[in-house]
Design an enzyme around this catalytic site. Structure first.
Site, PDB file in Angstrom:
ATOM      1  N   ARG A  11     -36.770 -11.116 -84.463  1.00 48.64           N
ATOM      2  CA  ARG A  11     -36.106  -9.969 -85.098  1.00 48.64           C
ATOM      3  C   ARG A  11     -36.159 -10.037 -86.614  1.00 48.64           C
ATOM      4  O   ARG A  11     -35.178  -9.745 -87.296  1.00 48.64           O
ATOM      5  CB  ARG A  11     -34.642  -9.844 -84.626  1.00 48.64           C
ATOM      6  CG  ARG A  11     -34.462  -9.746 -83.132  1.00 48.64           C
ATOM      7  CD  ARG A  11     -35.240  -8.639 -82.469  1.00 48.64           C
ATOM      8  NE  ARG A  11     -34.801  -7.304 -82.845  1.00 48.64           N
ATOM      9  CZ  ARG A  11     -35.563  -6.215 -82.745  1.00 48.64           C
ATOM     10  NH1 ARG A  11     -36.801  -6.300 -82.291  1.00 48.64           N
ATOM     11  NH2 ARG A  11     -35.109  -5.044 -83.089  1.00 48.64           N
ATOM     12  N   HIS A  49     -39.978  -1.507 -77.504  1.00 46.84           N
ATOM     13  CA  HIS A  49     -41.111  -1.499 -78.435  1.00 46.84           C
ATOM     14  C   HIS A  49     -41.981  -0.264 -78.230  1.00 46.84           C
ATOM     15  O   HIS A  49     -42.431   0.348 -79.189  1.00 46.84           O
ATOM     16  CB  HIS A  49     -41.947  -2.773 -78.258  1.00 46.84           C
ATOM     17  CG  HIS A  49     -41.357  -3.974 -78.942  1.00 46.84           C
ATOM     18  ND1 HIS A  49     -41.926  -5.221 -78.896  1.00 46.84           N
ATOM     19  CD2 HIS A  49     -40.244  -4.113 -79.699  1.00 46.84           C
ATOM     20  CE1 HIS A  49     -41.194  -6.078 -79.593  1.00 46.84           C
ATOM     21  NE2 HIS A  49     -40.166  -5.428 -80.072  1.00 46.84           N
TER      22      HIS A  49
END
Lengths: 170, 170, 170
Positions: A11, A49
């Site tokens: 992240r 995603h």
């Protein structure tokens, strides 16, 4: 720009950075996802995603046969994102494939890639030494893969808190 | 300088760097500590930090209500250090508070902070994937918090061995 | 160049970078290995490193008495590589030596080193907080050692995927 490696922690904005770089290129877009739909957590991540990058990307799933997918997808009018080398390496080790051979094939492909390729990979080596042998083996293999790919990429970036730091300038 | 985020690993010099930056500013000094006095190890760490920074800092403890503490403390003649976002995030998750809401409130505050604020946070994402689900969730949340705060801060630094590397230049 | 610290994760190219820097110097070469031949995995790693650096390096093994080894080896016509501070710190803690005293002696030596010294060390602080107390203690001690050594070195580099990022410019 021909080949770019984006390295960073979990992240840290690696995937978003890859999309941003691809967005600067006037080209068709292919996204090679190396994740395997092994459990619900991973499936959710894959879908998040996919949503994030929108419909302009064609998506190819290649948990193992990354180099073949790259050979098919890459071309002078296409930018290809590979997300990510860490999951690919994990799959290779999990299914006991020849990591050195796959790694060498990837490096060979990148040296003469026919179009722009942006690869995402994790830095996993800056925590404590893992207690488990497999953890140490994975960590070493990931570090060596990152070095091998970085050596042949034209540009390397290290992501911190969503921002790229230049490791190897283009 | 209005807002600065200092990211780094454990004992990389983040707190000292925050104090150094604050020392350059002709202002009253407030230190918001987010640590909770949960055990002897943590209490000792809190006291060591308090000694390190000396009596010129007013100290506020805000393990959960960081944004309220910032709203009270921040002003044009005061520099505020927040040390650190990692412990704050851990507290939010431990007490099952709404991380997204608290994170959004912090970002909103930072966008229009009335005086200089220096925030300290950990990079926790560059080790191996944690085996525990909670570990992965914390790691992801920390990465997202760092990205969100970095996006609105004027300056971001990454600490290595006590020295700042510029991530987002002021 | 007198003293250089190379920090990085596992398999980030630290040792190779140290050899590369040493190769630029017209000097005799001494390699101080701090690894202890404690098991087969470590012995294999020691031998791989020894092969990698070739016969032009004299090798000294100093798992504990690093500062004495440096005092013997260092001189105006010799470049000394120390690989690495992380294993040295682990040995000091394992054998319950006085880490602060050894660390202070190293810092004192580096301040007036008679010849070039290149030290390799690991960044171990950017994963999750270790669950074990010993893990946290090692992580803190490594961070403090890196800071103390970096403060007195003329140059500090952070390795990512085989490439050095400048932390403290020479």
């Amino acid at each position: 720009m021909r080949t770019t490696l984006i390295v960073g922690g979990a992240r840290s904005g690696k995937s978003r950075r890859a999309l941003e770089l691809a967005g600067h290129l006037p080209a068709e877009r292919v996204f090679i996802a190396t994740a395997e739909r092994s459990d619900a957590e991973m499936a959710a991540r894959i879908e998040r995603h996919r949503r994030d990058r929108g419909p302009e990307f064609a998506t190819v799933e290649a948990p193992i046969d990354l180099v073949e997918a790259l050979e098919t997808a890459s071309g002078p009018d296409r930018v290809v994102i590979v997300d990510c080398l860490t999951l690919w390496l994990g799959n290779l080790m999990h299914y006991e494939r020849d990591v050195d051979a796959h790694s060498a094939a990837l490096v060979a492909f990148l040296k003469t890639a026919p179009g722009p390729v942006i690869l995402v990979s994790n830095e996993v080596g800056t925590g404590l030494v893992p207690t488990a042998y497999l953890g140490r083996a994975f960590r070493d293999a990931q570090g060596e893969l990152n070095q091998a790919v970085a050596a042949v990429c034209e540009c390397v970036e290290f992501m911190v808190a969503g921002f790229p730091m230049v490791v190897k300038p283009r």
